[in-house]
Design an enzyme around this catalytic site. Structure first.
Site, PDB file in Angstrom:
ATOM      1  N   LYS A 197      21.088  36.454 114.626  1.00 58.25           N
ATOM      2  CA  LYS A 197      21.009  36.560 116.104  1.00 58.25           C
ATOM      3  C   LYS A 197      20.925  35.173 116.737  1.00 58.25           C
ATOM      4  O   LYS A 197      21.572  34.898 117.756  1.00 58.25           O
ATOM      5  CB  LYS A 197      19.777  37.387 116.510  1.00 58.25           C
ATOM      6  N   SER A 247      17.602  39.487 120.349  1.00 63.83           N
ATOM      7  CA  SER A 247      16.338  40.111 119.955  1.00 63.83           C
ATOM      8  C   SER A 247      15.184  39.143 120.163  1.00 63.83           C
ATOM      9  O   SER A 247      15.360  37.919 120.022  1.00 63.83           O
ATOM     10  CB  SER A 247      16.430  40.479 118.470  1.00 63.83           C
ATOM     11  N   TYR A 297      18.451  38.268 109.146  1.00 63.09           N
ATOM     12  CA  TYR A 297      18.794  39.052 110.336  1.00 63.09           C
ATOM     13  C   TYR A 297      18.520  38.235 111.597  1.00 63.09           C
ATOM     14  O   TYR A 297      19.393  38.071 112.466  1.00 63.09           O
ATOM     15  CB  TYR A 297      18.002  40.375 110.384  1.00 63.09           C
TER      16      TYR A 297
HETATM   17  P1  NAD Z   1      22.049  50.872 115.390  1.00 65.52           P
HETATM   18  O1  NAD Z   1      22.197  50.537 113.941  1.00 65.52           O
HETATM   19  O2  NAD Z   1      21.623  52.229 115.768  1.00 65.52           O
HETATM   20  O3  NAD Z   1      23.391  50.520 116.162  1.00 65.52           O
HETATM   21  C1  NAD Z   1      24.290  49.526 115.724  1.00 65.52           C
HETATM   22  C2  NAD Z   1      25.668  50.177 115.646  1.00 65.52           C
HETATM   23  O4  NAD Z   1      26.621  49.194 115.240  1.00 65.52           O
HETATM   24  C3  NAD Z   1      25.719  51.305 114.629  1.00 65.52           C
HETATM   25  O5  NAD Z   1      26.276  52.459 115.237  1.00 65.52           O
HETATM   26  C4  NAD Z   1      26.618  50.773 113.519  1.00 65.52           C
HETATM   27  O6  NAD Z   1      27.345  51.809 112.894  1.00 65.52           O
HETATM   28  C5  NAD Z   1      27.490  49.796 114.289  1.00 65.52           C
HETATM   29  N1  NAD Z   1      28.030  48.689 113.494  1.00 65.52           N
HETATM   30  C6  NAD Z   1      27.385  47.859 112.657  1.00 65.52           C
HETATM   31  N2  NAD Z   1      28.217  46.958 112.138  1.00 65.52           N
HETATM   32  C7  NAD Z   1      29.442  47.216 112.673  1.00 65.52           C
HETATM   33  C8  NAD Z   1      30.719  46.630 112.519  1.00 65.52           C
HETATM   34  N3  NAD Z   1      30.920  45.612 111.692  1.00 65.52           N
HETATM   35  N4  NAD Z   1      31.746  47.137 113.222  1.00 65.52           N
HETATM   36  C9  NAD Z   1      31.574  48.195 114.038  1.00 65.52           C
HETATM   37  N5  NAD Z   1      30.385  48.799 114.216  1.00 65.52           N
HETATM   38  C10 NAD Z   1      29.334  48.319 113.533  1.00 65.52           C
HETATM   39  O7  NAD Z   1      21.046  49.782 115.994  1.00 65.52           O
HETATM   40  P2  NAD Z   1      20.412  49.683 117.438  1.00 65.52           P
HETATM   41  O8  NAD Z   1      18.948  49.800 117.288  1.00 65.52           O
HETATM   42  O9  NAD Z   1      21.115  50.538 118.401  1.00 65.52           O
HETATM   43  O10 NAD Z   1      20.720  48.152 117.740  1.00 65.52           O
HETATM   44  C11 NAD Z   1      21.844  47.744 118.502  1.00 65.52           C
HETATM   45  C12 NAD Z   1      21.858  46.229 118.553  1.00 65.52           C
HETATM   46  O11 NAD Z   1      20.646  45.760 119.122  1.00 65.52           O
HETATM   47  C13 NAD Z   1      21.972  45.559 117.180  1.00 65.52           C
HETATM   48  O12 NAD Z   1      22.795  44.428 117.289  1.00 65.52           O
HETATM   49  C14 NAD Z   1      20.548  45.145 116.887  1.00 65.52           C
HETATM   50  O13 NAD Z   1      20.495  44.023 116.039  1.00 65.52           O
HETATM   51  C15 NAD Z   1      20.030  44.812 118.272  1.00 65.52           C
HETATM   52  N6  NAD Z   1      18.561  44.944 118.403  1.00 65.52           N
HETATM   53  C16 NAD Z   1      17.959  46.103 118.016  1.00 65.52           C
HETATM   54  C17 NAD Z   1      16.572  46.215 118.106  1.00 65.52           C
HETATM   55  C18 NAD Z   1      15.856  47.440 117.642  1.00 65.52           C
HETATM   56  O14 NAD Z   1      14.662  47.350 117.344  1.00 65.52           O
HETATM   57  N7  NAD Z   1      16.486  48.599 117.584  1.00 65.52           N
HETATM   58  C19 NAD Z   1      15.833  45.131 118.629  1.00 65.52           C
HETATM   59  C20 NAD Z   1      16.494  43.984 119.030  1.00 65.52           C
HETATM   60  C21 NAD Z   1      17.870  43.892 118.905  1.00 65.52           C
HETATM   61  C1  WQD Z   2       5.750  47.092 115.009  1.00 59.77           C
HETATM   62  C2  WQD Z   2       4.289  47.005 114.585  1.00 59.77           C
HETATM   63  C3  WQD Z   2       4.011  46.415 112.266  1.00 59.77           C
HETATM   64  C4  WQD Z   2       5.758  50.086 110.640  1.00 59.77           C
HETATM   65  C5  WQD Z   2      11.212  44.721 114.324  1.00 59.77           C
HETATM   66  C6  WQD Z   2      12.117  43.588 113.944  1.00 59.77           C
HETATM   67  C7  WQD Z   2      12.599  42.899 115.174  1.00 59.77           C
HETATM   68  C8  WQD Z   2      13.215  43.898 116.163  1.00 59.77           C
HETATM   69  C9  WQD Z   2      12.346  45.066 116.420  1.00 59.77           C
HETATM   70  C10 WQD Z   2      15.577  43.945 115.872  1.00 59.77           C
HETATM   71  C11 WQD Z   2       4.000  45.815 113.672  1.00 59.77           C
HETATM   72  C12 WQD Z   2       3.487  47.811 112.532  1.00 59.77           C
HETATM   73  C13 WQD Z   2       5.298  49.103 111.501  1.00 59.77           C
HETATM   74  C14 WQD Z   2       4.825  50.809 109.842  1.00 59.77           C
HETATM   75  C15 WQD Z   2       3.038  49.525 110.837  1.00 59.77           C
HETATM   76  N1  WQD Z   2      14.446  44.421 115.663  1.00 59.77           N
HETATM   77  N2  WQD Z   2       3.954  48.833 111.590  1.00 59.77           N
HETATM   78  N3  WQD Z   2       3.495  50.496 109.978  1.00 59.77           N
HETATM   79  O1  WQD Z   2       8.271  44.195 113.328  1.00 59.77           O
HETATM   80  O2  WQD Z   2       7.778  44.112 115.821  1.00 59.77           O
HETATM   81  O3  WQD Z   2      10.103  44.209 115.046  1.00 59.77           O
HETATM   82  O4  WQD Z   2      11.926  45.629 115.162  1.00 59.77           O
HETATM   83  O5  WQD Z   2      15.855  42.933 116.421  1.00 59.77           O
HETATM   84  O6  WQD Z   2      13.518  41.951 114.741  1.00 59.77           O
HETATM   85  O7  WQD Z   2      11.397  42.674 113.118  1.00 59.77           O
HETATM   86  O8  WQD Z   2       8.725  46.219 114.827  1.00 59.77           O
HETATM   87  O9  WQD Z   2       8.381  48.626 114.621  1.00 59.77           O
HETATM   88  O10 WQD Z   2       8.671  47.263 112.509  1.00 59.77           O
HETATM   89  O11 WQD Z   2       6.586  47.034 113.847  1.00 59.77           O
HETATM   90  O12 WQD Z   2       1.842  49.280 110.890  1.00 59.77           O
HETATM   91  O13 WQD Z   2       5.187  51.661 109.037  1.00 59.77           O
HETATM   92  O14 WQD Z   2       3.986  48.166 113.798  1.00 59.77           O
HETATM   93  O15 WQD Z   2       3.204  45.736 111.348  1.00 59.77           O
HETATM   94  O16 WQD Z   2       2.715  45.360 113.995  1.00 59.77           O
HETATM   95  P1  WQD Z   2       8.619  44.603 114.701  1.00 59.77           P
HETATM   96  P2  WQD Z   2       8.145  47.368 113.911  1.00 59.77           P
END
Ligand code: NAD
Ligand code: WQD
Length: 346
Positions: A159, A131, A155
């Site tokens: 990562k 991430s 979190y």
């Molecule tokens: P999500 O929660 O929709 O998907 C994660 C999946 O992993 C879920 O289906 C959950 O049930 C499963 N899971 C969690 N723990 C598990 C375990 N111990 N064993 C088996 N399954 C398990 O989230 P997402 O948005 O699809 O994110 C996928 C990956 O990408 C995550 O690792 C997340 O940290 C990373 N990521 C997400 C974002 C984002 O903003 N969505 C940004 C950067 C990184």
């Molecule tokens: C985006 C912008 C908020 C909600 C997060 C995690 C990051 C990654 C992606 C997993 C910011 C603003 C948000 C709301 C708002 N996840 N906001 N009102 O914070 O960039 O990243 O998700 O790895 O680790 O921290 O994403 O969508 O929460 O926020 O004003 O109700 O929207 O302040 O500027 P962020 P976000």
């Protein structure tokens, strides 16, 4: 029916989730044979049924946990996996501050189990969901992969630690091929509206919150701060369409499989473009012809003003770049929301 290449057997952990489901769909469309392992802690198996309906292909689904070492062992005995795409993990920043043990247990211990069994069975190709959070508060923009890492919450630290663990594993055994994909802000949904992001509780992220306000599920959006040094005072992020993100995984996988030698590399997946909160709200209203009432609130603790990627490494190495613009992100998010106002489980 697509022709399945038996040499393309991939394990997708967390494949029922938001990004995992879109990637699974594209893997099937590209002829991969996909096994999904997911404990459904933050997802519904209906996403997989819908993928099967869209593609006409079947997904082998195992409901289970990456921390279950015996289960992983059985899986790797049963299937000859060529690579693992590792999405499984908990991802809510605020929750991780309240429950650090659960986050470290799930994300770090789970990953350790996985790499242990991969090593045992000689499957050493991994694409890992990292991430942009590993950049902490970036010192300069756009963010390149060589910039220093830091964490501001458990979190993010999970990562960062996993990236370091994978680097150590590669340093000890250069047969491993690992790509740490650092996603920026994933949004949007499959254009069919059949799969999309389905937050279990109140959404933490901006885009699902906007769409729930637009459909009347919530009254208004809280905009967290309008006094940042940005174009309009609100936070700026690099939003990337989940279909582009999924395509980035296929490109990374192909890259890995083409390498003669081992590799362990971080790669940003973003568009390289920053969009502010208010710009996103206005795009969403205009593209979809809806209203998104909002109120300015204080800054959210831990937020940075601006974050966007230098995405040139992905293009140089994999020939991948994001194609879909903010309009498509808003359109597809709304299409999914309209068709599934209560998500997968009404
Ligand atoms: P999500 O929660 O929709 O998907 C994660 C999946 O992993 C879920 O289906 C959950 O049930 C499963 N899971 C969690 N723990 C598990 C375990 N111990 N064993 C088996 N399954 C398990 O989230 P997402 O948005 O699809 O994110 C996928 C990956 O990408 C995550 O690792 C997340 O940290 C990373 N990521 C997400 C974002 C984002 O903003 N969505 C940004 C950067 C990184
Ligand atoms: C985006 C912008 C908020 C909600 C997060 C995690 C990051 C990654 C992606 C997993 C910011 C603003 C948000 C709301 C708002 N996840 N906001 N009102 O914070 O960039 O990243 O998700 O790895 O680790 O921290 O994403 O969508 O929460 O926020 O004003 O109700 O929207 O302040 O500027 P962020 P976000």
């Amino acid at each position: 029916m697509l022709k399945v290449n038996m040499n393309k057997k991939i394990l997708v952990t967390g494949g029922a989730g938001y990004i995992g489901s879109h990637t699974t769909l594209q893997l099937l469309e590209a002829g991969y044979q996909v096994v999904v392992l997911d404990n459904l802690s933050n997802s519904s198996a209906k996403s997989l049924k819908r993928i099967e309906a869209i593609t006409g292909e079947s997904v082998d689904f195992i409901e289970g946990d990456i921390r279950d070492a015996a289960l992983l062992d059985r899986l790797f005995q049963q299937y000859d996996f060529k690579a693992v795409i590792h999405f499984a993990g908990l991802k809510a920043v605020g929750e991780s501050v309240q429950q650090p043990i659960r986050y470290y247990q799930n994300n770090i211990v789970g990953t350790l189990n996985l790499v242990e069994v991969m090593n045992k069975f000689g499957c050493r190709n991994m694409v890992f969901s990292s991430s942009a959070t590993v950049y902490g508060d970036p010192a300069r923009l756009p963010i390149t992969e060589d910039m220093p890492r830091s964490a501001t919450n458990p979190y993010g630290r999970s990562k960062l630690i996993i990236e370091e663990i994978l680097e150590d594993i590669f340093a000890a055994d250069s047969r491993w091929k690992i790509i740490n994909l650092r996603y920026f802000n994933p949004v949007g949904a499959h254009p069919s509206g059949l799969i999309g992001e389905d937050p279990l509780n109140i959404p933490n992220n901006l885009m699902p919150f906007i769409s729930q306000v637009a459909c009347g599920e919530r009254d208004q959006l809280s905009v967290f701060g309008d006094d940042y040094e940005t174009v309009d005072g609100t936070g700026v992020r690099d939003y990337i369409h989940v279909m582009d993100l999924a395509a980035g995984h296929l490109a990374a996988l192909e890259y890995l499989q083409q390498q003669k030698n081992g590799v362990c590399l971080p790669v940003n997946l973003g568009t390289g473009q920053g969009v502010s909160v208010l710009q996103m709200v206005h795009f969403f209203e205009k593209v979809n012809g809806v209203r998104v009432p909002y109120e300015i609130q204080p800054r959210r603790p831990g937020d940075v003003a601006t974050c966007y990627a230098d995405a040139t490494r992905a293009e140089r190495l994999f020939g991948w770049r994001a194609k879909l613009d903010v309009q498509a992100m808003c359109r597809d998010t709304w299409n999914w929301q309209k068709l599934n106002p209560k998500g997968y489980e009404p």
